[in-house]
Design a protein around this motif. Structure first.
Motif, PDB file in Angstrom:
ATOM      1  N   ASP A 280       0.817  -1.213   0.000  1.00 27.16           N
ATOM      2  CA  ASP A 280       0.000   0.000   0.000  1.00 27.16           C
ATOM      3  C   ASP A 280       0.850   1.263   0.000  1.00 27.16           C
ATOM      4  O   ASP A 280       0.503   2.252  -0.658  1.00 27.16           O
ATOM      5  CB  ASP A 280      -0.951   0.013   1.191  1.00 27.16           C
ATOM      6  N   ARG A 281       1.960   1.259   0.725  1.00 27.33           N
ATOM      7  CA  ARG A 281       2.828   2.443   0.753  1.00 27.33           C
ATOM      8  C   ARG A 281       3.409   2.725  -0.636  1.00 27.33           C
ATOM      9  O   ARG A 281       3.508   3.880  -1.045  1.00 27.33           O
ATOM     10  CB  ARG A 281       3.971   2.269   1.751  1.00 27.33           C
ATOM     11  N   ILE A 282       3.769   1.667  -1.336  1.00 23.59           N
ATOM     12  CA  ILE A 282       4.315   1.833  -2.691  1.00 23.59           C
ATOM     13  C   ILE A 282       3.220   2.345  -3.628  1.00 23.59           C
ATOM     14  O   ILE A 282       3.442   3.265  -4.421  1.00 23.59           O
ATOM     15  CB  ILE A 282       4.921   0.512  -3.206  1.00 23.59           C
ATOM     16  N   ARG A 283       2.037   1.774  -3.552  1.00 13.81           N
ATOM     17  CA  ARG A 283       0.922   2.217  -4.403  1.00 13.81           C
ATOM     18  C   ARG A 283       0.582   3.680  -4.143  1.00 13.81           C
ATOM     19  O   ARG A 283       0.352   4.441  -5.081  1.00 13.81           O
ATOM     20  CB  ARG A 283      -0.320   1.361  -4.156  1.00 13.81           C
ATOM     21  N   PHE A 284       0.545   4.061  -2.874  1.00  8.29           N
ATOM     22  CA  PHE A 284       0.226   5.443  -2.510  1.00  8.29           C
ATOM     23  C   PHE A 284       1.286   6.388  -3.061  1.00  8.29           C
ATOM     24  O   PHE A 284       0.970   7.388  -3.715  1.00  8.29           O
ATOM     25  CB  PHE A 284       0.119   5.564  -0.981  1.00  8.29           C
ATOM     26  N   ARG A 285       2.555   6.063  -2.833  1.00 12.41           N
ATOM     27  CA  ARG A 285       3.662   6.892  -3.336  1.00 12.41           C
ATOM     28  C   ARG A 285       3.603   7.025  -4.857  1.00 12.41           C
ATOM     29  O   ARG A 285       3.684   8.133  -5.398  1.00 12.41           O
ATOM     30  CB  ARG A 285       4.993   6.256  -2.926  1.00 12.41           C
ATOM     31  N   ASP A 286       3.442   5.904  -5.538  1.00 13.95           N
ATOM     32  CA  ASP A 286       3.446   5.926  -6.997  1.00 13.95           C
ATOM     33  C   ASP A 286       2.254   6.687  -7.558  1.00 13.95           C
ATOM     34  O   ASP A 286       2.379   7.385  -8.576  1.00 13.95           O
ATOM     35  CB  ASP A 286       3.486   4.498  -7.546  1.00 13.95           C
ATOM     36  N   TYR A 287       1.105   6.580  -6.903  1.00  9.54           N
ATOM     37  CA  TYR A 287      -0.068   7.309  -7.371  1.00  9.54           C
ATOM     38  C   TYR A 287       0.159   8.822  -7.231  1.00  9.54           C
ATOM     39  O   TYR A 287      -0.139   9.586  -8.145  1.00  9.54           O
ATOM     40  CB  TYR A 287      -1.328   6.877  -6.617  1.00  9.54           C
ATOM     41  N   LEU A 288       0.706   9.248  -6.110  1.00  4.09           N
ATOM     42  CA  LEU A 288       0.979  10.681  -5.929  1.00  4.09           C
ATOM     43  C   LEU A 288       2.032  11.173  -6.914  1.00  4.09           C
ATOM     44  O   LEU A 288       1.925  12.285  -7.432  1.00  4.09           O
ATOM     45  CB  LEU A 288       1.410  10.976  -4.490  1.00  4.09           C
ATOM     46  N   ARG A 289       3.022  10.356  -7.194  1.00  2.00           N
ATOM     47  CA  ARG A 289       4.043  10.744  -8.180  1.00  2.00           C
ATOM     48  C   ARG A 289       3.422  10.936  -9.560  1.00  2.00           C
ATOM     49  O   ARG A 289       3.819  11.832 -10.302  1.00  2.00           O
ATOM     50  CB  ARG A 289       5.137   9.681  -8.270  1.00  2.00           C
ATOM     51  N   ALA A 290       2.470  10.086  -9.903  1.00  7.97           N
ATOM     52  CA  ALA A 290       1.858  10.123 -11.234  1.00  7.97           C
ATOM     53  C   ALA A 290       0.722  11.134 -11.343  1.00  7.97           C
ATOM     54  O   ALA A 290       0.298  11.455 -12.454  1.00  7.97           O
ATOM     55  CB  ALA A 290       1.338   8.732 -11.602  1.00  7.97           C
ATOM     56  N   HIS A 291       0.228  11.646 -10.212  1.00  2.68           N
ATOM     57  CA  HIS A 291      -0.933  12.548 -10.205  1.00  2.68           C
ATOM     58  C   HIS A 291      -0.634  13.777  -9.344  1.00  2.68           C
ATOM     59  O   HIS A 291      -1.023  13.839  -8.172  1.00  2.68           O
ATOM     60  CB  HIS A 291      -2.174  11.811  -9.678  1.00  2.68           C
ATOM     61  N   PRO A 292       0.066  14.753  -9.927  1.00  5.71           N
ATOM     62  CA  PRO A 292       0.459  15.941  -9.163  1.00  5.71           C
ATOM     63  C   PRO A 292      -0.713  16.686  -8.519  1.00  5.71           C
ATOM     64  O   PRO A 292      -0.554  17.256  -7.435  1.00  5.71           O
ATOM     65  CB  PRO A 292       1.175  16.820 -10.190  1.00  5.71           C
ATOM     66  N   GLN A 293      -1.878  16.679  -9.157  1.00 14.50           N
ATOM     67  CA  GLN A 293      -3.026  17.366  -8.553  1.00 14.50           C
ATOM     68  C   GLN A 293      -3.428  16.688  -7.255  1.00 14.50           C
ATOM     69  O   GLN A 293      -3.783  17.354  -6.282  1.00 14.50           O
ATOM     70  CB  GLN A 293      -4.205  17.431  -9.514  1.00 14.50           C
ATOM     71  N   ARG A 294      -3.382  15.365  -7.242  1.00 16.54           N
ATOM     72  CA  ARG A 294      -3.706  14.620  -6.014  1.00 16.54           C
ATOM     73  C   ARG A 294      -2.643  14.913  -4.955  1.00 16.54           C
ATOM     74  O   ARG A 294      -2.952  15.084  -3.780  1.00 16.54           O
ATOM     75  CB  ARG A 294      -3.800  13.121  -6.322  1.00 16.54           C
ATOM     76  N   ALA A 295      -1.386  14.965  -5.353  1.00 15.79           N
ATOM     77  CA  ALA A 295      -0.301  15.284  -4.426  1.00 15.79           C
ATOM     78  C   ALA A 295      -0.492  16.684  -3.840  1.00 15.79           C
ATOM     79  O   ALA A 295      -0.268  16.900  -2.645  1.00 15.79           O
ATOM     80  CB  ALA A 295       1.053  15.168  -5.124  1.00 15.79           C
ATOM     81  N   ASN A 296      -0.936  17.629  -4.666  1.00 17.45           N
ATOM     82  CA  ASN A 296      -1.191  18.985  -4.168  1.00 17.45           C
ATOM     83  C   ASN A 296      -2.304  19.002  -3.119  1.00 17.45           C
ATOM     84  O   ASN A 296      -2.229  19.728  -2.129  1.00 17.45           O
ATOM     85  CB  ASN A 296      -1.521  19.933  -5.318  1.00 17.45           C
ATOM     86  N   LYS A 297      -3.334  18.199  -3.348  1.00 14.18           N
ATOM     87  CA  LYS A 297      -4.423  18.108  -2.359  1.00 14.18           C
ATOM     88  C   LYS A 297      -3.904  17.512  -1.052  1.00 14.18           C
ATOM     89  O   LYS A 297      -4.279  17.956   0.035  1.00 14.18           O
ATOM     90  CB  LYS A 297      -5.572  17.254  -2.895  1.00 14.18           C
ATOM     91  N   TYR A 298      -3.048  16.510  -1.175  1.00 15.40           N
ATOM     92  CA  TYR A 298      -2.472  15.894   0.019  1.00 15.40           C
ATOM     93  C   TYR A 298      -1.602  16.898   0.772  1.00 15.40           C
ATOM     94  O   TYR A 298      -1.666  16.993   1.997  1.00 15.40           O
ATOM     95  CB  TYR A 298      -1.663  14.664  -0.387  1.00 15.40           C
ATOM     96  N   GLN A 299      -0.836  17.655   0.041  1.00 17.02           N
ATOM     97  CA  GLN A 299       0.006  18.675   0.662  1.00 17.02           C
ATOM     98  C   GLN A 299      -0.849  19.690   1.420  1.00 17.02           C
ATOM     99  O   GLN A 299      -0.532  20.041   2.567  1.00 17.02           O
ATOM    100  CB  GLN A 299       0.841  19.372  -0.409  1.00 17.02           C
ATOM    101  N   ALA A 300      -1.919  20.167   0.803  1.00 11.76           N
ATOM    102  CA  ALA A 300      -2.800  21.138   1.464  1.00 11.76           C
ATOM    103  C   ALA A 300      -3.413  20.536   2.730  1.00 11.76           C
ATOM    104  O   ALA A 300      -3.489  21.203   3.770  1.00 11.76           O
ATOM    105  CB  ALA A 300      -3.898  21.601   0.505  1.00 11.76           C
TER     106      ALA A 300
END
Length: 174
Positions: A113-133
């Motif tokens: 799950d940690r790998i899937r989560f990391r890879d998804y955020l790497r591939a989806h910058p908008q999702r990563a931005n939401k996580y950052q906020a």
């Protein structure tokens, strides 16, 4: 309580991971299958706590005990399996950052799950931005309470893992 610090992305984080990875390989390369950079510091551009998270995937359960016994002599503190996930946590502080090393076997669901989560955020910058906020908001709101900070991220993490699973089902298998 100490405030929870979420810092802007530091381009030095990958090099800090690589140095820790090399150190672990020097200690126990014959027992290690992979060492993965996980957590927010593994996602370029993502704000994070100054902790480098690593998953060391070991060959088997016997290697968990053997490598775990070596780590205190390298300055790591043993925290056992605090989350009941079959991943043993070791930490070490450095000037300005810390290491959080998890030891696990290849079939560990938390590692997957940690790998899937990391890879998804790497591939989806908008999702990563939401996580950052969300992380920045929670760090301010939690007032040093780790349960509030961590618990506040759980729905986002679960939803991201769900999205990653849907994407994996749709993508062609190579």
């Amino acid at each position: 309580m100490r405030p929870i610090r979420v810092l802007d992305y530091d381009p030095a984080w990958p090099a800090l991971f690589d140095a820790a990875r090399c150190e672990l390989l020097a200690l126990a390369a014959d027992r290690v299958l992979a060492i993965e950079h996980i957590g927010s510091t593994a996602v370029p551009g993502l704000a994070a706590k100054p902790k480098i998270d690593l998953d060391a995937v070991l060959v088997d359960k016997a290697a968990l005990a053997a490598v775990g016994a070596l780590l205190p002599s390298a300055g790591f503190q043993d925290h056992g399996d605090p989350y009941g996930e079959g991943r043993w946590l070791f930490t070490r502080d450095h000037e300005g950052y810390g290491l959080r090393l998890y030891l696990c076997t290849p079939d560990n669901p938390a590692h997957r799950d940690r790998i899937r989560f990391r890879d998804y955020l790497r591939a989806h910058p908008q999702r990563a931005n939401k996580y950052q906020a969300l992380k920045r908001h929670l760090a301010g709101e939690a007032n040093g309470d780790w349960d509030i900070y961590t618990g506040g991220k759980s729905d986002f993490v679960a939803e991201t893992l769900r999205l990653a699973a849907i994407e994996a089902e749709r993508s062609p298998r190579g």
